[in-house]
Design an enzyme around this catalytic site. Structure first.
Site, mmCIF file in Angstrom:
data_model
loop_
_atom_site.group_PDB
_atom_site.id
_atom_site.type_symbol
_atom_site.label_atom_id
_atom_site.label_comp_id
_atom_site.label_asym_id
_atom_site.label_seq_id
_atom_site.Cartn_x
_atom_site.Cartn_y
_atom_site.Cartn_z
ATOM 1 N N ASP A 14 2.969 -3.199 4.062
ATOM 2 C CA ASP A 14 2.989 -2.081 3.138
ATOM 3 C C ASP A 14 2.741 -2.859 1.591
ATOM 4 O O ASP A 14 3.300 -2.159 0.504
ATOM 5 C CB ASP A 14 3.984 -1.137 3.008
ATOM 6 C CG ASP A 14 4.401 -0.420 4.311
ATOM 7 O OD1 ASP A 14 3.404 0.168 4.800
ATOM 8 O OD2 ASP A 14 5.424 -0.714 4.673
ATOM 9 N N LYS A 17 -2.422 -4.378 0.683
ATOM 10 C CA LYS A 17 -3.652 -5.169 1.320
ATOM 11 C C LYS A 17 -4.798 -4.275 1.057
ATOM 12 O O LYS A 17 -5.973 -4.719 0.712
ATOM 13 C CB LYS A 17 -3.529 -5.662 2.860
ATOM 14 C CG LYS A 17 -2.314 -6.407 3.063
ATOM 15 C CD LYS A 17 -2.006 -6.824 4.261
ATOM 16 C CE LYS A 17 -1.689 -5.976 5.218
ATOM 17 N NZ LYS A 17 -0.502 -5.497 4.888
ATOM 18 N N GLY A 299 5.096 8.683 6.613
ATOM 19 C CA GLY A 299 5.698 9.561 5.447
ATOM 20 C C GLY A 299 7.189 9.233 5.346
ATOM 21 O O GLY A 299 7.990 9.853 4.610
ATOM 22 N N ARG A 302 10.542 4.333 2.395
ATOM 23 C CA ARG A 302 10.566 2.980 2.640
ATOM 24 C C ARG A 302 12.209 2.428 1.918
ATOM 25 O O ARG A 302 12.402 2.969 0.993
ATOM 26 C CB ARG A 302 9.539 2.096 2.240
ATOM 27 C CG ARG A 302 8.357 2.355 2.658
ATOM 28 C CD ARG A 302 6.980 1.729 2.096
ATOM 29 N NE ARG A 302 5.806 1.987 2.844
ATOM 30 C CZ ARG A 302 4.814 2.482 2.139
ATOM 31 N NH1 ARG A 302 4.586 2.230 0.764
ATOM 32 N NH2 ARG A 302 3.599 2.766 2.731
ATOM 33 N N ASP A 330 3.456 -2.849 -12.023
ATOM 34 C CA ASP A 330 3.638 -1.659 -12.862
ATOM 35 C C ASP A 330 4.955 -0.668 -12.554
ATOM 36 O O ASP A 330 5.702 -0.047 -13.192
ATOM 37 C CB ASP A 330 2.552 -0.559 -13.282
ATOM 38 C CG ASP A 330 2.080 -0.135 -11.706
ATOM 39 O OD1 ASP A 330 1.672 -1.195 -10.972
ATOM 40 O OD2 ASP A 330 2.099 1.265 -11.360
ATOM 41 N N THR A 407 -2.085 -3.833 -11.582
ATOM 42 C CA THR A 407 -1.328 -2.888 -12.479
ATOM 43 C C THR A 407 -1.179 -1.443 -12.389
ATOM 44 O O THR A 407 -0.727 -0.598 -13.194
ATOM 45 C CB THR A 407 -1.490 -3.397 -13.934
ATOM 46 O OG1 THR A 407 -3.191 -3.182 -14.266
ATOM 47 C CG2 THR A 407 -1.268 -4.864 -14.028
#
Length: 418
Positions: A14, A17, A299, A302, A330, A407
Site C-alpha cells: 500500500d 506504487k 476496505g 490500515r 502531504d 505531494t
C-alpha cells in the site's frame, strides 16, 4: 539489448506504487505485473477520477502501453473479467501469461475457512484465495490459464482434484462445485480471456532482444510481506522483492535495469503481524484519516505508524534499489512533531538491522519538526525547509537516494529531483 526497469514496494504494501507506475508508464511501452493476485490493490487518481486496479498492471492508463500479467501472478478469472469492464478496447493492450495459475471460488472458501480455524492467530488475509492457489501451485495440483483452451480436460482435472482431496474439503466445509455450473463457468472464462493469453516469457525475450521498447516491471504488496524475507508467517504467499520479477516473468537477473523502491512518508500495514512503529493513539488515527488509509481491496482500516528507516534500509538493500520514491508526504501536514525509527532496541542492545523475530524489537525514534502544508507542491525548491530536512534525513538513514516525492494523490502533484 534493453534492460527492464522495476518498481518495488519497500514497506508492508500500500505504498502508492500504482501512482508511480502510472506516472512512469507514460514513458514505457510495456508494463508487467510479476506476482500476487487480486488481494493487491492499486489506486490511481487522474484528473480527480479514482481508478482501482487489482490484477491489471497500472500502465493500463497509458493508451500506448502493453500490459502483461506474468506467470508469477495468480489470476481469479472472475475478478479479472470484472476489472476489465472498466476499460474500452483492451485488444493488444492486455496480455496474460499462459503459465499464470488460476484462482477458483473454492480457493477463497479454503482461505476463509482456515482463517476462521486459526481464530486469534489468524494471519489477516484478504480471504480471496491467494494462499491456497499458491499452495496448489507448489504442491503441483494447480491449474494454469493456458488450460482454459480445453475446458473439458480442465473440468475433468478439477473434479479429479476434488475426489483426491475429499476428506480435506469435507473437514473445511468446502463443497464440490456442481458439474454443470463448473462447465458453464469454465467456458465463460475461456471465451472472455483466451484472446489475451500468450507465452509471455518468449514475448518479453523478443522485446528485450529488439531493444526498441522500454519495459517496466511492477510488483504487488511490499518487501516486508515477502514469503521468504518478510515478517513470516504474517506475509503474503509470493516473492514480492525485486528478485521475484525474474521468476514471475521468466527473466534473468541481467535483464533487470534500474530498481525504484516505493515507500510512504510514514508506515501502514493491513492484517496481523509485527509492526514496530505502529501508533495506537491519536497520532495513528490522524495518519489514518489524513491518509485515507483503508484497503483498496477490502476496505479494512490500515494500521498506521511512523516511518521505519531500519526496515526501509533493509528492504532497499535486499531489492538493490537505485533510488526511492516517497509517497504521501502531504499526509504529514499539520503534525507538530514527526518521528522516524532510526534503530531498534533488541534483547537489551541497540541494533540497526531487521532481526527474524521483529515482534521483539522496540523502535528508537528521532524527532523532526513538522510543517504546515506540502499539498500539491511540484518543485523541490517550493517545499518547506522542514519537509526538505525530513526527506534528506530519510535519504541518509536508508542510504538510498530519494528521486521522487508525491505531494497528493493526483498524478501531476509529484516532485522529480534531478
Amino acid at each position: 539489448m534493453m534492460a527492464a526497469d522495476l518498481i518495488v514496494g519497500i514497506q508492508w504494501g500500500d505504498e502508492g506504487k500504482g501512482k508511480i507506475v502510472d506516472l512512469l508508464a507514460q514513458e514505457y511501452n510495456i508494463v508487467c505485473r510479476y506476482q500476487g493476485g487480486h488481494n493487491a490493490g492499486h489506486t490511481i487518481v487522474v484528473g480527480g477520477k479514482k481508478i482501482a486496479l487489482h490484477l491489471i498492471p497500472s500502465g493500463i492508463l497509458n493508451p500506448k502501453a502493453v500490459n502483461i500479467i506474468g506467470n508469477g501472478v495468480v489470476v481469479s478469472p472472475e475478478a479479472l473479467i470484472e476489472e476489465m469492464k472498466q476499460f474500452d478496447d483492451l485488444d493488444g493492450r492486455l496480455l496474460i501469461s499462459d503459465k499464470a495459475h488460476l484462482i477458483f471460488s473454492y480457493h477463497a472458501q479454503i482461505d476463509q475457512a482456515k482463517e476462521r480455524m486459526r481464530g486469534k492467530k489468524a494471519i489477516g488475509t484478504t480471504g480471496r484465495g491467494i494462499g491456497p492457489a499458491y499452495a496448489d501451485k507448489v504442491s503441483r495440483q494447480g491449474h494454469r490459464v493456458g488450460e482454459l483452451k480445453d475446458t473439458k480436460k480442465l473440468q475433468a482435472k478439477i473434479e479429479e482434484y476434488f475426489a483426491i482431496n475429499e476428506p480435506y474439503f469435507k473437514a473445511l466445509g468446502v463443497e464440490k462445485p456442481d458439474s454443470e455450473q463448473l462447465r458453464k463457468e469454465l467456458e465463460f472464462y475461456r471465451d472472455a480471456l483466451m484472446p489475451y493469453v500468450i507465452d509471455a516469457t518468449n514475448y518479453l525475450w523478443d522485446i528485450l532482444e529488439l531493444g526498441e521498447h522500454k519495459i517496466l516491471l511492477e510488483g504487488a504488496q511490499g518487501t516486508m510481506l515477502d514469503i521468504d524475507h518478510g515478517t513470516y508467517p504474517y506475509v503474503t504467499s509470493s516473492n514480492t522483492i525485486a528478485a521475484g520479477a525474474c521468476t514471475g516473468l521468466g527473466l534473468s537477473p541481467k535483464d533487470i535495469g534500474k530498481v525504484i523502491g516505493i515507500a510512504k512518508a510514514y508506515c501502514t500495514r493491513v492484517g496481523n503481524g509485527p509492526f514496530p512503529t505502529e501508533e495506537f493513539g491519536l497520532e495513528g488515527d490522524k495518519l489514518r484519516q489524513q491518509g485515507h488509509e483503508f484497503g483498496t481491496t477490502t476496505g479494512r482500516p490500515r494500521r498506521c505508524g511512523w516511518f521505519d528507516a531500519v526496515a526501509a534500509k533493509y528492504a532497499s538493500r535486499i531489492n538493490g534499489c537505485d533510488e526511492m520514491a516517497i509517497m504521501k508526504l502531504d499526509v504529514l501536514d499539520g503534525f507538530e512533531k514527526i518521528k522516524v525509527a532510526s534503530a531498534y532496541e533488541y534483547e537489551g542492545d541497540r541494533i540497526d538491522y531487521v532481526p527474524s523475530d521483529l515482534e521483539n524489537v522496540t523502535p528508537i525514534y528521532i524527532e523532526f519538526d513538522g510543517w504546515e502544508s506540502v499539498k500539491g507542491v511540484r518543485k523541490w525548491d517550493d517545499l518547506p525547509v522542514e519537509a526538505k530536512q525530513y526527506i534528506e534525513a530519510l535519504e541518509e538513514l536508508t542510504q538510498t537516494k530519494i528521486a521522487i516525492i508525491s505531494t497528493s494523490p493526483d498524478r501531476e502533484d509529484t516532485i522529480v529531483k534531478n
